[in-house]
Design a protein around this motif. Structure first.
Motif, PDB file in Angstrom:
ATOM      1  N   PHE A   1       0.820  -1.205   0.000  1.00  0.00           N
ATOM      2  CA  PHE A   1       0.000   0.000   0.000  1.00  0.00           C
ATOM      3  C   PHE A   1       0.861   1.265   0.000  1.00  0.00           C
ATOM      4  O   PHE A   1       0.347   2.369   0.153  1.00  0.00           O
ATOM      5  N   ALA A   2       2.168   1.128  -0.137  1.00  0.00           N
ATOM      6  CA  ALA A   2       3.090   2.265  -0.075  1.00  0.00           C
ATOM      7  C   ALA A   2       3.548   2.658  -1.469  1.00  0.00           C
ATOM      8  O   ALA A   2       3.403   1.899  -2.440  1.00  0.00           O
ATOM      9  N   LEU A   3       4.116   3.837  -1.557  1.00  0.00           N
ATOM     10  CA  LEU A   3       4.694   4.323  -2.805  1.00  0.00           C
ATOM     11  C   LEU A   3       5.646   3.279  -3.381  1.00  0.00           C
ATOM     12  O   LEU A   3       6.493   2.743  -2.663  1.00  0.00           O
ATOM     13  N   SER A   4       5.505   3.003  -4.668  1.00  0.00           N
ATOM     14  CA  SER A   4       6.387   2.051  -5.326  1.00  0.00           C
ATOM     15  C   SER A   4       7.439   2.782  -6.139  1.00  0.00           C
ATOM     16  O   SER A   4       7.270   3.951  -6.504  1.00  0.00           O
ATOM     17  N   ALA A   5       8.538   2.097  -6.423  1.00  0.00           N
ATOM     18  CA  ALA A   5       9.589   2.700  -7.244  1.00  0.00           C
ATOM     19  C   ALA A   5       9.052   3.031  -8.638  1.00  0.00           C
ATOM     20  O   ALA A   5       9.353   4.089  -9.202  1.00  0.00           O
ATOM     21  N   ALA A   6       8.234   2.125  -9.183  1.00  0.00           N
ATOM     22  CA  ALA A   6       7.651   2.391 -10.500  1.00  0.00           C
ATOM     23  C   ALA A   6       6.729   3.599 -10.450  1.00  0.00           C
ATOM     24  O   ALA A   6       6.740   4.442 -11.365  1.00  0.00           O
ATOM     25  N   GLY A   7       5.953   3.706  -9.388  1.00  0.00           N
ATOM     26  CA  GLY A   7       5.077   4.862  -9.232  1.00  0.00           C
ATOM     27  C   GLY A   7       5.851   6.146  -9.111  1.00  0.00           C
ATOM     28  O   GLY A   7       5.459   7.185  -9.672  1.00  0.00           O
TER      29      GLY A   7
ATOM     30  N   THR B   1      12.056   0.830   0.111  1.00  0.00           N
ATOM     31  CA  THR B   1      12.513   2.092   0.703  1.00  0.00           C
ATOM     32  C   THR B   1      13.909   2.477   0.236  1.00  0.00           C
ATOM     33  O   THR B   1      14.158   3.633  -0.130  1.00  0.00           O
ATOM     34  N   ASP B   2      14.851   1.528   0.242  1.00  0.00           N
ATOM     35  CA  ASP B   2      16.217   1.862  -0.176  1.00  0.00           C
ATOM     36  C   ASP B   2      16.270   2.269  -1.642  1.00  0.00           C
ATOM     37  O   ASP B   2      17.023   3.169  -2.022  1.00  0.00           O
ATOM     38  N   GLU B   3      15.474   1.614  -2.485  1.00  0.00           N
ATOM     39  CA  GLU B   3      15.425   1.976  -3.900  1.00  0.00           C
ATOM     40  C   GLU B   3      14.817   3.367  -4.070  1.00  0.00           C
ATOM     41  O   GLU B   3      15.290   4.166  -4.893  1.00  0.00           O
ATOM     42  N   LEU B   4      13.798   3.678  -3.295  1.00  0.00           N
ATOM     43  CA  LEU B   4      13.201   5.014  -3.361  1.00  0.00           C
ATOM     44  C   LEU B   4      14.214   6.070  -2.940  1.00  0.00           C
ATOM     45  O   LEU B   4      14.322   7.132  -3.575  1.00  0.00           O
ATOM     46  N   ARG B   5      14.980   5.803  -1.884  1.00  0.00           N
ATOM     47  CA  ARG B   5      16.009   6.742  -1.449  1.00  0.00           C
ATOM     48  C   ARG B   5      17.079   6.905  -2.525  1.00  0.00           C
ATOM     49  O   ARG B   5      17.544   8.021  -2.792  1.00  0.00           O
ATOM     50  N   ARG B   6      17.448   5.790  -3.169  1.00  0.00           N
ATOM     51  CA  ARG B   6      18.471   5.873  -4.221  1.00  0.00           C
ATOM     52  C   ARG B   6      17.986   6.747  -5.383  1.00  0.00           C
ATOM     53  O   ARG B   6      18.750   7.593  -5.899  1.00  0.00           O
ATOM     54  N   LEU B   7      16.738   6.560  -5.775  1.00  0.00           N
ATOM     55  CA  LEU B   7      16.187   7.365  -6.869  1.00  0.00           C
ATOM     56  C   LEU B   7      16.185   8.849  -6.502  1.00  0.00           C
ATOM     57  O   LEU B   7      16.494   9.707  -7.334  1.00  0.00           O
ATOM     58  N   CYS B   8      15.827   9.148  -5.266  1.00  0.00           N
ATOM     59  CA  CYS B   8      15.829  10.543  -4.821  1.00  0.00           C
ATOM     60  C   CYS B   8      17.234  11.123  -4.813  1.00  0.00           C
ATOM     61  O   CYS B   8      17.463  12.255  -5.270  1.00  0.00           O
ATOM     62  N   ASP B   9      18.179  10.361  -4.301  1.00  0.00           N
ATOM     63  CA  ASP B   9      19.553  10.846  -4.234  1.00  0.00           C
ATOM     64  C   ASP B   9      20.115  11.114  -5.630  1.00  0.00           C
ATOM     65  O   ASP B   9      20.843  12.089  -5.844  1.00  0.00           O
TER      66      ASP B   9
ATOM     67  N   PHE C   1      15.260   6.862   7.209  1.00  0.00           N
ATOM     68  CA  PHE C   1      15.506   6.584   5.793  1.00  0.00           C
ATOM     69  C   PHE C   1      15.546   7.849   4.931  1.00  0.00           C
ATOM     70  O   PHE C   1      16.170   7.870   3.879  1.00  0.00           O
ATOM     71  N   GLY C   2      14.870   8.893   5.367  1.00  0.00           N
ATOM     72  CA  GLY C   2      14.859  10.148   4.632  1.00  0.00           C
ATOM     73  C   GLY C   2      15.624  11.223   5.379  1.00  0.00           C
ATOM     74  O   GLY C   2      16.271  10.959   6.403  1.00  0.00           O
ATOM     75  N   GLN C   3      15.545  12.438   4.860  1.00  0.00           N
ATOM     76  CA  GLN C   3      16.180  13.556   5.563  1.00  0.00           C
ATOM     77  C   GLN C   3      15.495  13.843   6.898  1.00  0.00           C
ATOM     78  O   GLN C   3      16.125  14.301   7.844  1.00  0.00           O
ATOM     79  N   VAL C   4      14.206  13.548   6.942  1.00  0.00           N
ATOM     80  CA  VAL C   4      13.440  13.789   8.159  1.00  0.00           C
ATOM     81  C   VAL C   4      12.222  12.872   8.167  1.00  0.00           C
ATOM     82  O   VAL C   4      11.701  12.518   7.103  1.00  0.00           O
ATOM     83  N   GLY C   5      11.801  12.464   9.359  1.00  0.00           N
ATOM     84  CA  GLY C   5      10.590  11.676   9.500  1.00  0.00           C
ATOM     85  C   GLY C   5       9.579  12.435  10.335  1.00  0.00           C
ATOM     86  O   GLY C   5       9.935  13.068  11.336  1.00  0.00           O
ATOM     87  N   ALA C   6       8.309  12.386   9.918  1.00  0.00           N
ATOM     88  CA  ALA C   6       7.240  13.112  10.602  1.00  0.00           C
ATOM     89  C   ALA C   6       6.273  12.112  11.223  1.00  0.00           C
ATOM     90  O   ALA C   6       5.695  11.274  10.525  1.00  0.00           O
ATOM     91  N   PHE C   7       6.081  12.199  12.549  1.00  0.00           N
ATOM     92  CA  PHE C   7       5.225  11.292  13.299  1.00  0.00           C
ATOM     93  C   PHE C   7       4.014  12.049  13.849  1.00  0.00           C
ATOM     94  O   PHE C   7       4.082  13.251  14.080  1.00  0.00           O
ATOM     95  N   SER C   8       2.941  11.297  14.082  1.00  0.00           N
ATOM     96  CA  SER C   8       1.712  11.853  14.653  1.00  0.00           C
ATOM     97  C   SER C   8       1.418  11.182  15.986  1.00  0.00           C
ATOM     98  O   SER C   8       1.692   9.994  16.172  1.00  0.00           O
ATOM     99  N   PHE C   9       0.829  11.952  16.909  1.00  0.00           N
ATOM    100  CA  PHE C   9       0.372  11.401  18.181  1.00  0.00           C
ATOM    101  C   PHE C   9      -1.130  11.603  18.359  1.00  0.00           C
ATOM    102  O   PHE C   9      -1.617  11.781  19.473  1.00  0.00           O
TER     103      PHE C   9
END
Length: 373
Positions: free
Chosen positions: A108-114, A139-147, A173-181
């Motif tokens: 259900f998460a963002l895919s590399a192809a997407g 996740t690592d592939e998504l980070r690689r594509l971004c980099d 995994f990213g520059q920053v992570g955003a969490f909710s409470f």
């Protein structure tokens, strides 16, 4: 006995600890950006092995601050179509343009192809959402594509407290992570959010943005277009107390998930969203896909007749079909449309009893036989 869709767990000792903290806070008169906020930040960072944490008023605020720091104004931000409205809203409020991308049916998460299909020459950032408390193995592939493209990767970890992939925690995994409470999250502060980062610069910028963009707490000079994104000391105290149970809560949810997965294997055509290899999720949601042609509303109604309320989907309407976001839509995203239309979420609580688990499984099995048989 009815099984609710969600249950918020504060035991007697927790309630007493919060009451003591509230008394101390009200006596001191320090109601915001004080020692309880610092304690909450330190504890959350430690729990996720992160160098820095900044507490803010909501998960949405955490996302907007992150996007403002990386600089998305007037530029595109790739957002998975299957996520909560706030992910796209944070982009818009930060001055960016959301570009919706398709997702993987298995996570259900963002895919590399997407992601590849959604990138534009104007892309400034990508938001990766850890849906239901599972971190995608892409996740690592998504980070690689971004980099490779010089694009910032931001994690929307609103569901992902305590989750890991390959031994690394959400938020790393990213520059920053955003969490909710928000109250229904695995741990809550009532309302609130948190940014995790390994960058001192990100930490310092986030602190500026959360306090109206002021250069210092006591000075009236403003150096950023910030807002009132502070977390109150009262909320911080609640969050710090609840956070003490993070590991126990995660393990309790994982135990329920294992039982669900084993028992649902006998229902041909009902496919639970299984945990990817190397992923240790928190099962904020237990997600299962109904077969094509099964009416979800009928199924949920049949389950409810046995006293079991299925929790809200993640999510039932993809972002490009949301009325307020149609101006940003650009054609179909078939995987997101399909999984949004077909999945259900079984109740899963941090203190779920065996008899409740049995009741859910009985209700789901009976409803599935009636609706899909």
């Amino acid at each position: 006995m009815a099984v609710p869709a969600a249950r918020i767990v504060f035991g007697p000792q927790d309630r007493a600890a919060v009451a003591d903290a509230v008394t101390e806070i009200l006596t001191s008169g320090a109601l915001t950006l004080g020692p309880y906020t610092e304690r909450f930040e330190s504890s959350f960072a430690a729990a996720h092995r992160a160098p820095h944490a900044v507490a803010v008023s909501s998960g949405t605020a955490a996302l907007e601050i992150a996007l403002r720091i990386v600089g998305v104004s007037g530029r595109d931000v790739v957002v998975p179509a299957n996520t909560f409205y706030a992910t796209a809203a944070a982009v818009i409020h930060a001055g960016g343009r959301p570009v919706f991308a398709d997702v993987s049916a298995s996570t259900f998460a963002l895919s590399a192809a997407g992601l590849k299909a959604a990138l534009t020459p104007s892309t400034a950032a990508v938001v990766l959402v850890h849906i239901g408390g599972l971190i995608t193995p892409e996740t690592d592939e998504l980070r690689r594509l971004c980099d490779e493209q010089g694009i910032a990767l931001i994690e929307d970890a609103a569901h992902a407290h305590g989750c890991t992939y390959d031994g690394r925690f959400a938020g790393s995994f990213g520059q920053v992570g955003a969490f909710s409470f928000y109250p229904t999250k695995v741990t809550t502060s009532g309302e609130g959010g948190m940014l995790l980062t390994s960058s001192e610069q990100f930490r310092d910028e986030a602190r500026l943005y959360r306090d109206q963009g002021k250069g210092s707490f006591s000075a009236n000079h403003h150096v950023r277009h910030g807002s009132a994104w502070r977390l109150s000391e009262l909320n911080a105290a609640v969050g710090e107390v609840h956070l003490r149970h993070l590991e126990d809560f995660v393990e309790a949810r994982r135990r329920v998930a294992r039982t669900y997965t084993a028992e649902l294997a006998g229902l041909d055509g009902l496919r639970p969203l299984t945990e990817p290899e190397k992923c240790r999720g928190n099962f904020y949601k237990y997600i299962a896909l109904l077969p094509h042609g099964v009416d979800r509303t009928r199924f949920k109604t049949a389950v409810a007749e046995s006293g079991v309320r299925l929790s809200g989907e993640v999510y039932d309407l993809p972002l490009h079909h949301q009325p307020v976001l149609t101006e940003y839509a650009d054609g179909p995203l078939p995987v997101a449309e399909d999984v949004c239309a077909r999945h259900v979420c079984l109740p899963i609580h941090s203190d779920m009893h065996d008899d409740e688990v049995d009741q859910v499984l009985t209700a789901v099995s009976a409803a599935y036989a009636a609706v899909a048989g």
